[in-house]
Design a protein around this motif. Structure first.
Motif, PDB file in Angstrom:
ATOM      1  N   MET A   1       0.768  -1.256  -0.030  1.00 37.24           N
ATOM      2  CA  MET A   1      -0.037  -0.038  -0.103  1.00 37.24           C
ATOM      3  C   MET A   1       0.729   1.250  -0.019  1.00 37.24           C
ATOM      4  SD  MET A   1      -3.239  -0.773  -0.531  1.00 37.24           S
ATOM      5  CE  MET A   1      -4.259   0.273   0.326  1.00 37.24           C
ATOM      6  N   SER A   2       2.043   1.075   0.740  1.00 36.99           N
ATOM      7  CA  SER A   2       2.857   2.351   0.581  1.00 36.99           C
ATOM      8  C   SER A   2       3.409   2.525  -0.975  1.00 36.99           C
ATOM      9  CB  SER A   2       4.110   2.317   1.480  1.00 36.99           C
ATOM     10  OG  SER A   2       4.923   1.149   1.087  1.00 36.99           O
ATOM     11  N   TRP A   3       3.776   1.568  -1.701  1.00 34.13           N
ATOM     12  CA  TRP A   3       3.887   1.613  -3.072  1.00 34.13           C
ATOM     13  C   TRP A   3       2.748   2.485  -3.874  1.00 34.13           C
ATOM     14  CZ3 TRP A   3       5.405  -4.281  -3.498  1.00 34.13           C
ATOM     15  CH2 TRP A   3       6.549  -4.450  -2.553  1.00 34.13           C
ATOM     16  N   ARG A   4       1.774   2.012  -3.436  1.00 34.67           N
ATOM     17  CA  ARG A   4       0.403   2.454  -4.442  1.00 34.67           C
ATOM     18  C   ARG A   4       0.305   3.842  -3.987  1.00 34.67           C
ATOM     19  NH1 ARG A   4      -2.329  -1.811  -6.552  1.00 34.67           N
ATOM     20  NH2 ARG A   4      -1.878  -3.830  -5.766  1.00 34.67           N
ATOM     21  N   ARG A   5       0.303   4.182  -2.628  1.00 30.38           N
ATOM     22  CA  ARG A   5       0.175   5.824  -2.347  1.00 30.38           C
ATOM     23  C   ARG A   5       1.405   6.586  -3.110  1.00 30.38           C
ATOM     24  NH1 ARG A   5      -1.608   9.031   1.232  1.00 30.38           N
ATOM     25  NH2 ARG A   5      -2.996   7.578   2.315  1.00 30.38           N
ATOM     26  N   ARG A   6       2.580   6.085  -3.208  1.00 32.26           N
ATOM     27  CA  ARG A   6       3.649   6.617  -4.032  1.00 32.26           C
ATOM     28  C   ARG A   6       3.297   6.813  -5.392  1.00 32.26           C
ATOM     29  NH1 ARG A   6       6.506  10.911  -5.103  1.00 32.26           N
ATOM     30  NH2 ARG A   6       8.137  10.607  -6.136  1.00 32.26           N
ATOM     31  N   THR A   7       2.866   5.774  -5.846  1.00 33.27           N
ATOM     32  CA  THR A   7       2.467   5.803  -7.368  1.00 33.27           C
ATOM     33  C   THR A   7       1.404   6.768  -7.562  1.00 33.27           C
ATOM     34  OG1 THR A   7       2.894   3.507  -7.718  1.00 33.27           O
ATOM     35  CG2 THR A   7       1.615   4.326  -9.165  1.00 33.27           C
ATOM     36  N   VAL A   8       0.164   6.877  -6.864  1.00 34.75           N
ATOM     37  CA  VAL A   8      -0.424   7.846  -7.059  1.00 34.75           C
ATOM     38  C   VAL A   8       0.053   9.269  -6.878  1.00 34.75           C
ATOM     39  CG1 VAL A   8      -2.956   8.760  -6.035  1.00 34.75           C
ATOM     40  CG2 VAL A   8      -2.471   6.324  -6.405  1.00 34.75           C
ATOM     41  N   GLU A   9       0.903   9.486  -5.966  1.00 41.54           N
ATOM     42  CA  GLU A   9       1.448  10.682  -5.957  1.00 41.54           C
ATOM     43  C   GLU A   9       1.992  11.280  -6.930  1.00 41.54           C
ATOM     44  OE1 GLU A   9       2.382  10.493  -0.764  1.00 41.54           O
ATOM     45  OE2 GLU A   9       3.919  10.351  -2.461  1.00 41.54           O
ATOM     46  N   THR A  10       2.625  10.535  -7.960  1.00 40.69           N
ATOM     47  CA  THR A  10       3.276  11.007  -8.946  1.00 40.69           C
ATOM     48  C   THR A  10       2.416  11.386 -10.113  1.00 40.69           C
ATOM     49  OG1 THR A  10       3.322   8.704 -10.274  1.00 40.69           O
ATOM     50  CG2 THR A  10       5.161   9.212  -8.321  1.00 40.69           C
ATOM     51  N   LEU A  11       1.105  11.039  -9.995  1.00 43.30           N
ATOM     52  CA  LEU A  11       0.194  11.435 -11.008  1.00 43.30           C
ATOM     53  C   LEU A  11      -0.057  13.146 -11.018  1.00 43.30           C
ATOM     54  CD1 LEU A  11      -2.656   8.712 -10.784  1.00 43.30           C
ATOM     55  CD2 LEU A  11      -0.850   9.048 -12.546  1.00 43.30           C
ATOM     56  N   GLY A  12       0.052  13.566  -9.842  1.00 40.97           N
ATOM     57  CA  GLY A  12      -0.058  15.192  -9.791  1.00 40.97           C
ATOM     58  C   GLY A  12      -1.531  15.540 -10.105  1.00 40.97           C
ATOM     59  N   VAL A  13      -2.596  14.796  -9.651  1.00 37.69           N
ATOM     60  CA  VAL A  13      -3.855  15.183  -9.746  1.00 37.69           C
ATOM     61  C   VAL A  13      -4.452  16.107  -8.836  1.00 37.69           C
ATOM     62  CG1 VAL A  13      -4.452  13.034 -11.444  1.00 37.69           C
ATOM     63  CG2 VAL A  13      -4.827  13.371  -8.806  1.00 37.69           C
ATOM     64  N   SER A  14      -5.536  16.972  -9.167  1.00 34.44           N
ATOM     65  CA  SER A  14      -6.062  17.802  -8.106  1.00 34.44           C
ATOM     66  C   SER A  14      -7.488  17.468  -8.030  1.00 34.44           C
ATOM     67  CB  SER A  14      -6.060  19.134  -8.596  1.00 34.44           C
ATOM     68  OG  SER A  14      -4.644  19.578  -8.959  1.00 34.44           O
ATOM     69  N   ALA A  15      -7.976  18.030  -7.031  1.00 38.50           N
ATOM     70  CA  ALA A  15      -9.572  18.077  -6.692  1.00 38.50           C
ATOM     71  C   ALA A  15     -10.349  18.277  -8.009  1.00 38.50           C
ATOM     72  CB  ALA A  15      -9.959  18.698  -5.574  1.00 38.50           C
ATOM     73  N   GLY A  16     -11.231  17.309  -8.337  1.00 41.20           N
ATOM     74  CA  GLY A  16     -11.937  17.585  -9.325  1.00 41.20           C
ATOM     75  C   GLY A  16     -11.649  16.995 -10.628  1.00 41.20           C
ATOM     76  N   ASP A  17     -10.318  16.396 -10.671  1.00 33.47           N
ATOM     77  CA  ASP A  17      -9.862  15.773 -11.817  1.00 33.47           C
ATOM     78  C   ASP A  17     -10.558  14.347 -11.990  1.00 33.47           C
ATOM     79  OD1 ASP A  17      -8.124  17.851 -12.649  1.00 33.47           O
ATOM     80  OD2 ASP A  17      -6.271  16.843 -11.705  1.00 33.47           O
ATOM     81  N   THR A  18     -10.323  13.958 -13.295  1.00 33.88           N
ATOM     82  CA  THR A  18     -10.965  12.435 -13.726  1.00 33.88           C
ATOM     83  C   THR A  18      -9.594  11.495 -13.916  1.00 33.88           C
ATOM     84  OG1 THR A  18     -12.926  13.001 -14.545  1.00 33.88           O
ATOM     85  CG2 THR A  18     -11.923  10.907 -15.189  1.00 33.88           C
ATOM     86  N   VAL A  19      -9.532  10.500 -13.119  1.00 29.44           N
ATOM     87  CA  VAL A  19      -8.589   9.607 -13.061  1.00 29.44           C
ATOM     88  C   VAL A  19      -8.856   8.280 -13.668  1.00 29.44           C
ATOM     89  CG1 VAL A  19      -6.440   8.405 -12.043  1.00 29.44           C
ATOM     90  CG2 VAL A  19      -7.211  10.887 -11.370  1.00 29.44           C
ATOM     91  N   VAL A  20      -8.330   7.754 -14.425  1.00 34.98           N
ATOM     92  CA  VAL A  20      -8.528   6.382 -15.162  1.00 34.98           C
ATOM     93  C   VAL A  20      -7.359   5.202 -14.569  1.00 34.98           C
ATOM     94  CG1 VAL A  20      -8.935   4.811 -16.921  1.00 34.98           C
ATOM     95  CG2 VAL A  20      -9.956   7.033 -17.092  1.00 34.98           C
TER      96      VAL A  20
END
Length: 221
Positions: free
Chosen positions: A28-47
């Protein structure tokens, strides 16, 4: 039986067990780091391509907030059911799952795309990666995570453990004379070449003592 059918059959019977591994604290720590690299913001759509049981969804939902949207795509109904159960337990109204082949994305445009532990299972990882890049709006990021042998000498025992795990977990390849681990790494390299050829602001790092490579790019504007 074709590879997608093999994968669906294998993971369909092991969805519950897979979820236990997918949500282990270190993973889960790897998954969190992976999502952090996306740089998305509130309101964005992620697939998420190959969302499995939805282990990444808590982190994706946290990033996009209640005004954004998370869409998980997977080929295996049993995996999607586990993900749907997670969504319902959390009460998320803006997180959805779609049954579909990640190599033929059943989605339109997104602000970012993520895929974890998937490209190593694809017959044409480079082609799939290019399809994923086309799904993301200019300026958005695509991040991929996988597993592979660590280049660190001190992790030799872990590399052996990885090889055994991949041989057991590789659908249809457990009796193959070709090393499943080498095949996994070859496919990762093909995906990497495709991703870095098309994307900018390239980023690479290794997690899990070097056993878990991560790469991320931004789609040119």
């Amino acid at each position: 039986m074709a590879e997608p059918e093999l994968s669906a059959s294998f993971y369909g019977t092991a969805a519950g067990l897979y979820d236990l591994v997918a949500t282990a604290p270190g993973v889960m720590s790897w998954r969190r780091r992976t999502v952090e690299t996306l740089g998305v913001s509130a309101g964005d759509t992620v697939v998420e391509m190959g969302c499995g049981t939805g282990a990444n969804m808590p982190f994706l939902r946290e990033q996009v907030g209640s005004d954004g949207r998370v869409v998980g795509v997977d080929l295996v109904p049993a995996m999607l059911q586990e993900a749907q159960n997670r969504i319902e337990r959390a009460g998320w109204k803006n997180v959805h799952v779609v049954e579909g082949d990640a190599t033929q994305p059943p989605v339109d445009t997104a602000d970012a795309l993520v895929s974890t532990f998937v490209v190593g299972m694809l017959d044409d990882p480079a082609g799939a990666t290019r399809e994923w890049l086309d799904c993301v709006s200019p300026g958005g990021r695509v991040t991929l995570l996988n597993a592979g042998r660590s280049p660190r000498a001190v992790t030799a025992p872990l590399n052996l453990g990885l090889r055994l795990f991949v041989r057991v977990a590789a659908p249809g390849r457990r009796l193959s004379l070709t090393s499943p681990t080498r095949e996994l790494e070859r496919r990762w390299a093909e995906a990497r070449d495709a991703l870095f050829e098309a994307g900018i602001d390239q980023h690479e790092e290794r997690l899990g003592l070097g056993l878990v490579p991560l790469m991320s790019v931004r789609v040119p504007e």
